[in-house]
Design a protein around this motif. Structure first.
Motif, PDB file in Angstrom:
ATOM      1  N   MET A 114       0.809  -1.211   0.000  1.00 15.36           N
ATOM      2  CA  MET A 114       0.000   0.000   0.000  1.00 15.36           C
ATOM      3  C   MET A 114       0.846   1.266   0.000  1.00 15.36           C
ATOM      4  SD  MET A 114      -3.467  -0.640   2.239  1.00 15.36           S
ATOM      5  CE  MET A 114      -2.826  -1.580   3.615  1.00 15.36           C
ATOM      6  N   VAL A 115       2.050   1.225   0.579  1.00 15.62           N
ATOM      7  CA  VAL A 115       2.913   2.403   0.600  1.00 15.62           C
ATOM      8  C   VAL A 115       4.026   2.325  -0.434  1.00 15.62           C
ATOM      9  CG1 VAL A 115       2.443   2.874   3.024  1.00 15.62           C
ATOM     10  CG2 VAL A 115       4.365   1.411   2.418  1.00 15.62           C
ATOM     11  N   SER A 116       4.025   1.274  -1.255  1.00 12.38           N
ATOM     12  CA  SER A 116       5.053   1.112  -2.271  1.00 12.38           C
ATOM     13  C   SER A 116       4.786   2.043  -3.454  1.00 12.38           C
ATOM     14  CB  SER A 116       5.086  -0.345  -2.754  1.00 12.38           C
ATOM     15  OG  SER A 116       3.926  -0.629  -3.524  1.00 12.38           O
ATOM     16  N   ARG A 117       5.695   2.006  -4.424  1.00 19.51           N
ATOM     17  CA  ARG A 117       5.543   2.799  -5.650  1.00 19.51           C
ATOM     18  C   ARG A 117       5.044   1.949  -6.817  1.00 19.51           C
ATOM     19  NH1 ARG A 117       7.673   7.800  -4.998  1.00 19.51           N
ATOM     20  NH2 ARG A 117       9.063   8.113  -3.215  1.00 19.51           N
ATOM     21  N   VAL A 118       4.567   0.756  -6.513  1.00 23.02           N
ATOM     22  CA  VAL A 118       4.014  -0.109  -7.560  1.00 23.02           C
ATOM     23  C   VAL A 118       2.752   0.533  -8.120  1.00 23.02           C
ATOM     24  CG1 VAL A 118       3.056  -2.384  -8.068  1.00 23.02           C
ATOM     25  CG2 VAL A 118       4.966  -2.163  -6.472  1.00 23.02           C
ATOM     26  N   GLU A 119       2.647   0.551  -9.438  1.00 21.00           N
ATOM     27  CA  GLU A 119       1.498   1.191 -10.076  1.00 21.00           C
ATOM     28  C   GLU A 119       0.338   0.204 -10.226  1.00 21.00           C
ATOM     29  OE1 GLU A 119       2.828   2.809 -13.749  1.00 21.00           O
ATOM     30  OE2 GLU A 119       3.894   4.491 -12.813  1.00 21.00           O
ATOM     31  N   TYR A 120      -0.843   0.666  -9.836  1.00 24.99           N
ATOM     32  CA  TYR A 120      -2.073  -0.117  -9.959  1.00 24.99           C
ATOM     33  C   TYR A 120      -3.043   0.655 -10.856  1.00 24.99           C
ATOM     34  CZ  TYR A 120      -0.765  -3.280  -6.156  1.00 24.99           C
ATOM     35  OH  TYR A 120      -0.138  -4.217  -5.378  1.00 24.99           O
ATOM     36  N   PRO A 121      -3.733  -0.040 -11.748  1.00 25.47           N
ATOM     37  CA  PRO A 121      -4.684   0.668 -12.623  1.00 25.47           C
ATOM     38  C   PRO A 121      -5.905   1.142 -11.856  1.00 25.47           C
ATOM     39  CG  PRO A 121      -4.854  -1.702 -12.950  1.00 25.47           C
ATOM     40  CD  PRO A 121      -3.687  -1.486 -12.021  1.00 25.47           C
ATOM     41  N   LYS A 122      -6.426   2.313 -12.229  1.00 20.80           N
ATOM     42  CA  LYS A 122      -7.650   2.811 -11.629  1.00 20.80           C
ATOM     43  C   LYS A 122      -8.849   2.056 -12.191  1.00 20.80           C
ATOM     44  CE  LYS A 122      -6.229   7.498 -10.439  1.00 20.80           C
ATOM     45  NZ  LYS A 122      -6.514   8.944 -10.583  1.00 20.80           N
ATOM     46  N   PRO A 123      -9.844   1.765 -11.347  1.00 21.55           N
ATOM     47  CA  PRO A 123     -11.018   0.992 -11.812  1.00 21.55           C
ATOM     48  C   PRO A 123     -11.956   1.843 -12.654  1.00 21.55           C
ATOM     49  CG  PRO A 123     -11.284   1.602  -9.518  1.00 21.55           C
ATOM     50  CD  PRO A 123      -9.911   2.073  -9.918  1.00 21.55           C
ATOM     51  N   ARG A 124     -11.755   1.808 -13.945  1.00 20.51           N
ATOM     52  CA  ARG A 124     -12.612   2.545 -14.872  1.00 20.51           C
ATOM     53  C   ARG A 124     -13.063   1.612 -15.983  1.00 20.51           C
ATOM     54  NH1 ARG A 124      -9.091   8.169 -15.611  1.00 20.51           N
ATOM     55  NH2 ARG A 124      -9.266   8.889 -13.437  1.00 20.51           N
ATOM     56  N   GLY A 125     -14.230   1.890 -16.521  1.00 25.29           N
ATOM     57  CA  GLY A 125     -14.733   1.105 -17.645  1.00 25.29           C
ATOM     58  C   GLY A 125     -14.919  -0.353 -17.277  1.00 25.29           C
ATOM     59  N   ARG A 126     -14.337  -1.227 -18.099  1.00 28.92           N
ATOM     60  CA  ARG A 126     -14.489  -2.669 -17.872  1.00 28.92           C
ATOM     61  C   ARG A 126     -13.875  -3.106 -16.558  1.00 28.92           C
ATOM     62  NH1 ARG A 126     -13.034  -5.282 -23.844  1.00 28.92           N
ATOM     63  NH2 ARG A 126     -14.795  -4.331 -24.977  1.00 28.92           N
ATOM     64  N   LEU A 127     -12.782  -2.459 -16.168  1.00 32.24           N
ATOM     65  CA  LEU A 127     -12.149  -2.825 -14.904  1.00 32.24           C
ATOM     66  C   LEU A 127     -13.060  -2.514 -13.719  1.00 32.24           C
ATOM     67  CD1 LEU A 127      -9.676  -3.944 -13.503  1.00 32.24           C
ATOM     68  CD2 LEU A 127      -8.692  -1.643 -13.486  1.00 32.24           C
ATOM     69  N   ALA A 128     -13.786  -1.408 -13.782  1.00 30.60           N
ATOM     70  CA  ALA A 128     -14.737  -1.075 -12.722  1.00 30.60           C
ATOM     71  C   ALA A 128     -15.866  -2.099 -12.655  1.00 30.60           C
ATOM     72  CB  ALA A 128     -15.300   0.331 -12.949  1.00 30.60           C
ATOM     73  N   VAL A 129     -16.346  -2.537 -13.816  1.00 32.48           N
ATOM     74  CA  VAL A 129     -17.397  -3.559 -13.854  1.00 32.48           C
ATOM     75  C   VAL A 129     -16.863  -4.875 -13.275  1.00 32.48           C
ATOM     76  CG1 VAL A 129     -18.890  -4.933 -15.355  1.00 32.48           C
ATOM     77  CG2 VAL A 129     -18.556  -2.489 -15.813  1.00 32.48           C
ATOM     78  N   ALA A 130     -15.629  -5.220 -13.641  1.00 30.20           N
ATOM     79  CA  ALA A 130     -15.029  -6.454 -13.124  1.00 30.20           C
ATOM     80  C   ALA A 130     -14.865  -6.378 -11.611  1.00 30.20           C
ATOM     81  CB  ALA A 130     -13.683  -6.699 -13.802  1.00 30.20           C
ATOM     82  N   MET A 131     -14.450  -5.224 -11.111  1.00 31.52           N
ATOM     83  CA  MET A 131     -14.279  -5.069  -9.668  1.00 31.52           C
ATOM     84  C   MET A 131     -15.616  -5.167  -8.944  1.00 31.52           C
ATOM     85  SD  MET A 131     -12.497  -1.969  -7.522  1.00 31.52           S
ATOM     86  CE  MET A 131     -10.871  -2.485  -8.069  1.00 31.52           C
ATOM     87  N   LEU A 132     -16.636  -4.525  -9.492  1.00 32.90           N
ATOM     88  CA  LEU A 132     -17.962  -4.593  -8.875  1.00 32.90           C
ATOM     89  C   LEU A 132     -18.481  -6.031  -8.869  1.00 32.90           C
ATOM     90  CD1 LEU A 132     -20.371  -3.107  -7.653  1.00 32.90           C
ATOM     91  CD2 LEU A 132     -21.223  -2.731  -9.972  1.00 32.90           C
ATOM     92  N   SER A 133     -18.263  -6.754  -9.956  1.00 34.29           N
ATOM     93  CA  SER A 133     -18.687  -8.157 -10.027  1.00 34.29           C
ATOM     94  C   SER A 133     -17.953  -9.003  -8.989  1.00 34.29           C
ATOM     95  CB  SER A 133     -18.429  -8.705 -11.434  1.00 34.29           C
ATOM     96  OG  SER A 133     -19.122  -7.959 -12.405  1.00 34.29           O
ATOM     97  N   TRP A 134     -16.670  -8.733  -8.811  1.00 32.27           N
ATOM     98  CA  TRP A 134     -15.885  -9.482  -7.831  1.00 32.27           C
ATOM     99  C   TRP A 134     -16.381  -9.188  -6.412  1.00 32.27           C
ATOM    100  CZ3 TRP A 134     -13.120 -13.471  -6.873  1.00 32.27           C
ATOM    101  CH2 TRP A 134     -12.291 -13.521  -5.744  1.00 32.27           C
ATOM    102  N   ILE A 135     -16.745  -7.942  -6.138  1.00 28.83           N
ATOM    103  CA  ILE A 135     -17.261  -7.586  -4.809  1.00 28.83           C
ATOM    104  C   ILE A 135     -18.584  -8.299  -4.536  1.00 28.83           C
ATOM    105  CG2 ILE A 135     -18.215  -5.693  -3.454  1.00 28.83           C
ATOM    106  CD1 ILE A 135     -16.096  -3.878  -4.705  1.00 28.83           C
ATOM    107  N   VAL A 136     -19.475  -8.311  -5.523  1.00 24.76           N
ATOM    108  CA  VAL A 136     -20.763  -8.988  -5.359  1.00 24.76           C
ATOM    109  C   VAL A 136     -20.550 -10.485  -5.143  1.00 24.76           C
ATOM    110  CG1 VAL A 136     -22.934  -9.583  -6.500  1.00 24.76           C
ATOM    111  CG2 VAL A 136     -22.022  -7.257  -6.683  1.00 24.76           C
ATOM    112  N   LEU A 137     -19.637 -11.086  -5.915  1.00 25.86           N
ATOM    113  CA  LEU A 137     -19.328 -12.509  -5.742  1.00 25.86           C
ATOM    114  C   LEU A 137     -18.775 -12.766  -4.345  1.00 25.86           C
ATOM    115  CD1 LEU A 137     -18.996 -15.381  -6.862  1.00 25.86           C
ATOM    116  CD2 LEU A 137     -16.768 -14.673  -7.782  1.00 25.86           C
ATOM    117  N   SER A 138     -17.904 -11.895  -3.866  1.00 31.85           N
ATOM    118  CA  SER A 138     -17.337 -12.055  -2.530  1.00 31.85           C
ATOM    119  C   SER A 138     -18.413 -11.991  -1.456  1.00 31.85           C
ATOM    120  CB  SER A 138     -16.280 -10.967  -2.278  1.00 31.85           C
ATOM    121  OG  SER A 138     -15.229 -11.064  -3.208  1.00 31.85           O
TER     122      SER A 138
END
Length: 274
Positions: A190-214
């Motif tokens: 969480m405090v590293s400099r590793v880059e993570y993509p922002k949840p937009r478009g299809r990635l946001a839909v995938a994240m929302l689906s994963w949350i619902v599945l969880s």
């Protein structure tokens, strides 16, 4: 004249402090985080302190984690709504404070209570792990407010993703040493400099689906559905795999970019030589 200035200030203040739709969603995020702490306390910690040594109560643990997942949904949508509509002048501050409650305090407290109720855990060591998680989120949110990164990416693991990874580690019920190391590793990401993509478009839909599945996996586990334990462990393991794979991909991409830049630099120098 001073009285007129005071009257103007009184008329302007309500406009500047008026909550937008995005701000309302952000407050929903904070509410879910607080209620996650409440269920962790009343359903897990208090029964344990009162003499019930049955460990982490399934229903309360599942409810607390589901509330953190709901907070992640609010956090996902408040950004989308703010970009589409508008946010109040205090929207960014509200977002950081709400994230600190839901993705800093709530998972850190979950780790602390785990150290108190799990039979093979060490309470003081778990408390140190909980503090590290909390401070990692504090530092990450502070850096997010001060550092500008390229569009479409986060620097360091996003706090909602980190919080869900931390609670997944706890729910896997690994040996205490492995659990603590995995939690510390997540805090470092969480405090590293590793880059993570922002949840937009299809990635946001995938994240929302994963949350619902969880949420579904947690509900099956809480109500002791057939195979619920295995389903929960599978979901938690997948969360950990995603937390580990994304940094590897990001590191590989950075290494490839570095190599490409060096190759282009060598080719440019070679082209300049007569």
């Amino acid at each position: 004249m001073p009285e007129a200035d005071d009257a103007d200030d009184e008329e302007e203040m309500p406009l500047s402090l008026r909550l937008s739709i995005a701000d309302t969603l952000t407050l929903g995020n904070a509410t879910c985080g607080f209620m996650a702490v409440y269920f962790t306390t009343t359903g897990i910690l208090i029964p344990h302190l009162s003499g019930d040594d049955s460990g982490m109560a399934r229903n309360s643990a599942a409810t607390a984690v589901i509330l953190m997942l709901c907070a992640a949904v609010f956090d996902l949508f408040d950004g989308l709504v703010a970009r589409k509509l508008r946010s109040s002048p205090m929207g960014a501050e509200l977002d950081n404070l709400s994230d600190l409650i839901s993705f800093g305090l709530a998972p850190a407290y979950f780790v602390l209570v785990y150290g108190m109720v799990a039979r093979d855990a060490h309470e003081r060591v778990a408390a140190v792990g909980a503090i590290v998680v909390l401070l990692a989120v504090v530092l990450r949110l502070a850096r997010f407010s001060c550092v500008t990164v390229k569009d479409g990416t986060f620097q360091g693991m996003p706090s909602p993703f980190g919080a869900l990874t931390v609670v997944s580690i706890v729910l896997l019920e690994l040996p205490f040493e492995a659990t603590l190391l995995a939690i510390l590793g997540t805090a470092w990401l969480m405090v590293s400099r590793v880059e993570y993509p922002k949840p937009r478009g299809r990635l946001a839909v995938a994240m929302l689906s994963w949350i619902v599945l969880s949420m579904g996996l947690l509900a099956a586990w809480a109500f002791d559905a057939p195979g619920g334990q295995l389903l929960l462990q599978t979901g938690c393991a997948l969360q950990l795999v995603m937390g580990a794979v994304i940094p590897l991909f990001a590191t590989a991409r950075r290494v490839n970019t570095f190599r490409d830049n060096r190759r282009e630099s060598r080719e440019a120098r070679a082209a300049q030589i007569p």
